[in-house]
Design a protein around this motif. Structure first.
Motif, PDB file in Angstrom:
ATOM      1  N   TRP A 186      -9.291 -39.046 -90.971  1.00 43.35           N
ATOM      2  CA  TRP A 186      -7.933 -39.235 -91.478  1.00 43.35           C
ATOM      3  C   TRP A 186      -7.835 -38.888 -92.961  1.00 43.35           C
ATOM      4  O   TRP A 186      -6.829 -38.351 -93.405  1.00 43.35           O
ATOM      5  CB  TRP A 186      -7.478 -40.673 -91.208  1.00 43.35           C
ATOM      6  CG  TRP A 186      -6.930 -40.846 -89.822  1.00 43.35           C
ATOM      7  CD1 TRP A 186      -6.902 -39.901 -88.847  1.00 43.35           C
ATOM      8  CD2 TRP A 186      -6.321 -42.015 -89.284  1.00 43.35           C
ATOM      9  NE1 TRP A 186      -6.313 -40.414 -87.706  1.00 43.35           N
ATOM     10  CE2 TRP A 186      -5.952 -41.709 -87.946  1.00 43.35           C
ATOM     11  CE3 TRP A 186      -6.063 -43.283 -89.775  1.00 43.35           C
ATOM     12  CZ2 TRP A 186      -5.335 -42.638 -87.124  1.00 43.35           C
ATOM     13  CZ3 TRP A 186      -5.441 -44.226 -88.955  1.00 43.35           C
ATOM     14  CH2 TRP A 186      -5.079 -43.893 -87.641  1.00 43.35           C
ATOM     15  N   TRP A 214      -2.421 -46.024 -91.308  1.00 45.40           N
ATOM     16  CA  TRP A 214      -1.482 -45.849 -90.203  1.00 45.40           C
ATOM     17  C   TRP A 214      -0.144 -46.532 -90.441  1.00 45.40           C
ATOM     18  O   TRP A 214       0.923 -45.967 -90.170  1.00 45.40           O
ATOM     19  CB  TRP A 214      -2.101 -46.393 -88.913  1.00 45.40           C
ATOM     20  CG  TRP A 214      -1.153 -46.400 -87.764  1.00 45.40           C
ATOM     21  CD1 TRP A 214      -0.833 -45.353 -86.951  1.00 45.40           C
ATOM     22  CD2 TRP A 214      -0.364 -47.515 -87.316  1.00 45.40           C
ATOM     23  NE1 TRP A 214       0.100 -45.739 -86.011  1.00 45.40           N
ATOM     24  CE2 TRP A 214       0.403 -47.058 -86.213  1.00 45.40           C
ATOM     25  CE3 TRP A 214      -0.240 -48.833 -87.732  1.00 45.40           C
ATOM     26  CZ2 TRP A 214       1.284 -47.903 -85.544  1.00 45.40           C
ATOM     27  CZ3 TRP A 214       0.650 -49.671 -87.064  1.00 45.40           C
ATOM     28  CH2 TRP A 214       1.394 -49.195 -85.978  1.00 45.40           C
ATOM     29  N   TYR A 225      -3.759 -37.646 -93.009  1.00 42.53           N
ATOM     30  CA  TYR A 225      -2.843 -38.281 -92.051  1.00 42.53           C
ATOM     31  C   TYR A 225      -2.088 -39.440 -92.707  1.00 42.53           C
ATOM     32  O   TYR A 225      -2.686 -40.383 -93.205  1.00 42.53           O
ATOM     33  CB  TYR A 225      -3.638 -38.768 -90.839  1.00 42.53           C
ATOM     34  CG  TYR A 225      -2.842 -39.559 -89.849  1.00 42.53           C
ATOM     35  CD1 TYR A 225      -1.909 -38.924 -89.029  1.00 42.53           C
ATOM     36  CD2 TYR A 225      -3.028 -40.923 -89.703  1.00 42.53           C
ATOM     37  CE1 TYR A 225      -1.178 -39.637 -88.093  1.00 42.53           C
ATOM     38  CE2 TYR A 225      -2.308 -41.651 -88.760  1.00 42.53           C
ATOM     39  CZ  TYR A 225      -1.385 -41.004 -87.967  1.00 42.53           C
ATOM     40  OH  TYR A 225      -0.661 -41.717 -87.041  1.00 42.53           O
ATOM     41  N   ARG A 226      -0.774 -39.336 -92.729  1.00 40.68           N
ATOM     42  CA  ARG A 226       0.132 -40.337 -93.279  1.00 40.68           C
ATOM     43  C   ARG A 226      -0.162 -40.680 -94.750  1.00 40.68           C
ATOM     44  O   ARG A 226       0.224 -41.745 -95.225  1.00 40.68           O
ATOM     45  CB  ARG A 226       0.111 -41.617 -92.440  1.00 40.68           C
ATOM     46  CG  ARG A 226       0.720 -41.422 -91.065  1.00 40.68           C
ATOM     47  CD  ARG A 226       1.104 -42.718 -90.419  1.00 40.68           C
ATOM     48  NE  ARG A 226       1.844 -42.483 -89.198  1.00 40.68           N
ATOM     49  CZ  ARG A 226       2.422 -43.438 -88.459  1.00 40.68           C
ATOM     50  NH1 ARG A 226       2.316 -44.708 -88.851  1.00 40.68           N
ATOM     51  NH2 ARG A 226       3.078 -43.144 -87.372  1.00 40.68           N
TER      52      ARG A 226
END
Length: 201
Positions: A192, A108, A197-198
């Motif tokens: 994730w 994150w 994600y990211r």
């Protein structure tokens, strides 16, 4: 001597948690900053395999450091082994939970400031307010209620139960909390990794 035997399990468990968190979180955000994470992102690994690798490597790192801290406690007090199964289970559960949290935070966070802020102002206070240094059952009722909402409390309490045989919470309840938290966190990490994600440039 009694105080040392009470505090020692909490410090050992805390050492496991901190190292496991750093192994996954700090390494992951470092790789993102240098774009080296693309190497393993392109490898033919499933999201499950990636999540398992991060979970197991961080757990192993945490347990090794915890073992070193446990060895140092021999200089002050001979540790007891009241319930070896609980000792092993909660050591592994602690390492895995914090390793998975570190993985999530590493994915994150886009900056080191975000990573350190959440670690310093969220995770560390939760760890310290989990019965590491003081018996929970001797605290005010409100404090006991709040601490029992903290999943880290059950990890440390369960680990202490494994060493001393004394627990502030039902060991079975602590096992269930540990299993539920680790399962939820693993599924989150898996999601994730699967979505990128990211992580995808």
């Amino acid at each position: 001597l009694a105080l040392v035997r009470f505090i020692a399990p909490g410090l050992i468990c805390f050492a496991i948690a901190e190292r496991a968190f750093q192994v996954s979180g700090a390494n992951l955000i470092f790789e993102k900053h240098h774009n080296t994470h693309n190497d393993w992102m392109m490898a033919p690994l499933t999201a499950t395999e990636r999540a398992a690798c991060y979970a197991l490597s961080s757990t192993l790192g945490g347990v090794i450091v915890g073992g070193a801290v446990a060895f140092m406690t021999l200089l002050f007090a001979l540790p007891a082994l009241a319930h070896p199964w609980a000792l092993v289970f909660f050591a592994l559960a602690t390492g895995m939970m914090h390793g998975l949290i570190g993985t999530l935070l590493g994915i994150w966070a886009m900056k080191w400031d975000q990573y350190t802020a959440l670690h310093t102002f969220v995770l560390l206070p939760l760890a310290f307010l989990s019965g590491v240094f003081a018996p929970v059952d001797q605290m005010p009722e409100l404090a006991q209620t709040l601490i029992r909402l903290n999943p880290i409390f059950y990890l440390i309490d369960g680990f202490r139960y494994g060493m001393s045989g004394v627990a502030a919470a039902d060991p079975l309840h602590a096992v269930l909390v540990a299993l539920a938290m680790n399962l939820a966190l693993f599924l989150w990490v898996h999601r994730w990794f699967r979505s990128g994600y990211r992580l995808k440039s």
